[in-house]
Design a protein around this motif. Sequence first.
Motif, PDB file in Angstrom:
ATOM      1  N   SER A   1       5.721   1.405  15.133  1.00 39.32           N
ATOM      2  CA  SER A   1       4.421   1.378  15.807  1.00 39.32           C
ATOM      3  C   SER A   1       3.347   1.852  14.831  1.00 39.32           C
ATOM      4  N   ASP A   2       2.085   1.646  15.199  1.00 44.52           N
ATOM      5  CA  ASP A   2       0.980   2.075  14.333  1.00 44.52           C
ATOM      6  C   ASP A   2       0.998   3.570  14.083  1.00 44.52           C
ATOM      7  N   ASP A   3       1.568   4.346  15.031  1.00 48.16           N
ATOM      8  CA  ASP A   3       1.642   5.800  14.833  1.00 48.16           C
ATOM      9  C   ASP A   3       3.005   6.259  14.304  1.00 48.16           C
TER      10      ASP A   3
ATOM     11  N   PRO B   1      10.742   8.385  18.521  1.00 46.33           N
ATOM     12  CA  PRO B   1      10.385   9.309  17.435  1.00 46.33           C
ATOM     13  C   PRO B   1      11.610   9.662  16.606  1.00 46.33           C
ATOM     14  N   PHE B   2      11.403   9.864  15.294  1.00 46.16           N
ATOM     15  CA  PHE B   2      12.462  10.229  14.344  1.00 46.16           C
ATOM     16  C   PHE B   2      13.454   9.085  14.110  1.00 46.16           C
TER      17      PHE B   2
ATOM     18  N   GLU C   1       5.618   2.831   0.994  1.00 41.50           N
ATOM     19  CA  GLU C   1       5.539   1.392   1.284  1.00 41.50           C
ATOM     20  C   GLU C   1       5.128   1.148   2.734  1.00 41.50           C
ATOM     21  N   LEU C   2       5.719   1.916   3.644  1.00 44.06           N
ATOM     22  CA  LEU C   2       5.421   1.727   5.066  1.00 44.06           C
ATOM     23  C   LEU C   2       3.985   2.116   5.402  1.00 44.06           C
TER      24      LEU C   2
ATOM     25  N   LEU D   1       1.416  -0.338   7.175  1.00 47.81           N
ATOM     26  CA  LEU D   1       0.732  -0.006   8.428  1.00 47.81           C
ATOM     27  C   LEU D   1      -0.790  -0.110   8.265  1.00 47.81           C
ATOM     28  N   PHE D   2      -1.301   0.368   7.124  1.00 49.05           N
ATOM     29  CA  PHE D   2      -2.737   0.297   6.861  1.00 49.05           C
ATOM     30  C   PHE D   2      -3.190  -1.168   6.818  1.00 49.05           C
TER      31      PHE D   2
END
Length: 418
Positions: free
Chosen positions: A10-12, A27-28, A87-88, A92-93
Amino acid sequence: MLKGKVETLSDDGLGVLQAGNKTVYVPFAYLGDGIKVKSTRRRFGRLIARNFELLEPSPLRVHPRCRHFGKCGGCLWQGLNYGAQLELKAELFERITGIRAEIKGSPKIWGFRNVSNFIVTTNGAGLKEYGNPLGVVDLSECPVFSKKTPEYLRVLRNFLKETGLRPWSLTRKTGDVHYLQVREGKFTGEVMANLIAHRRPSEETAEAFRDYFSFADSLYWSLKADEGDDPRGEPELVDGNPFIRERIGDVTYLIHPNSFFQTNSYALELLLRAVENFTDGERVLDLYSGVGTFGVYLAKRGFRVEGIEINPFAVEMANRNAKLNGVNAQFRVGRAEETPIGDYDTVIVDPPRKGLKEAGELLVKSGVERVVYVSCNPKAFKLDYENHLKKAYRVEEAILVDMFPHTSHVEAVVLLSR
């Protein structure tokens, strides 16, 4: 019970598990993890995994250094290889903004944070538990902050025991001590300890405070008048220096309990250099100038800098920092969206997380040729660009600097040309 493989994030920065017609955010969990979700909860319209079993670990996984990983909300990506983290973050950006950018990793990924806010509660002293507003992880270490974290927490617990001061109750909203904030000058070795409490100390308590926290170069007691769950209060110097210093490259900054200062001292010089490389001409306006982090650094390099900041105390600190470094920079109090933008060659903007909003229209109407936009919130940048800045500016270049290892967050420096 849902089983499957994490195929995207996800974006977060949460792992996304698609199981039939259900989407669960984990999460995690990381790309390539095969997992079984045991229970979920609904939050902000999403299904969030409460706990999961790792059936097949992703090849991107590494062994986390901190024993509190998986419960503490500070570091969701600590179990992820650092190269993969970078990289991730870049992916995401690009997904959020449409901008492909080079990313620079943090020179240190352990012990890099120069501040930590330890919440002090009846459930323990440490950091918030992920996903549980009333949960607190009773910390014994924090490898992203400092090797001295165990000592800081031991001193805090012994101080509370001797004085009988009560930790804060998150349910009853009562208690004496709410937070301990510790700041470290990573390049100067100076330490500031700031206790955020709901009552003033007696003379006896203040004496014990000085004795227990004698390691600190600057010692504050901040009176907190509200019940809000944040590390803010009205600071009063109890002992030592009113400021500690941090040195980034050839610039020295003064830090006070009420100062906002970038949390990663080691990566900060990379961020400052990125801003410098995008700055052109002689006259620079530093909008949202804070304590002068960018403005003083640029003035040290020969630019004529003026800064605007709404917080009068931050302006006072910025002018102190300019004087300390002997540079040509003047900072004054003002609202960014009401600032007439005159004959500047470059405008630096480092807005709060919500972005520029109305101030974006001000830039569009100005004659400024280049804007350097610094942001830790790519969604806010995208809104500012799409709604305002795009009318007059195009994106020339962008650099990402990883100020926040082991999280999904990244700092972006975007060069906009008229």
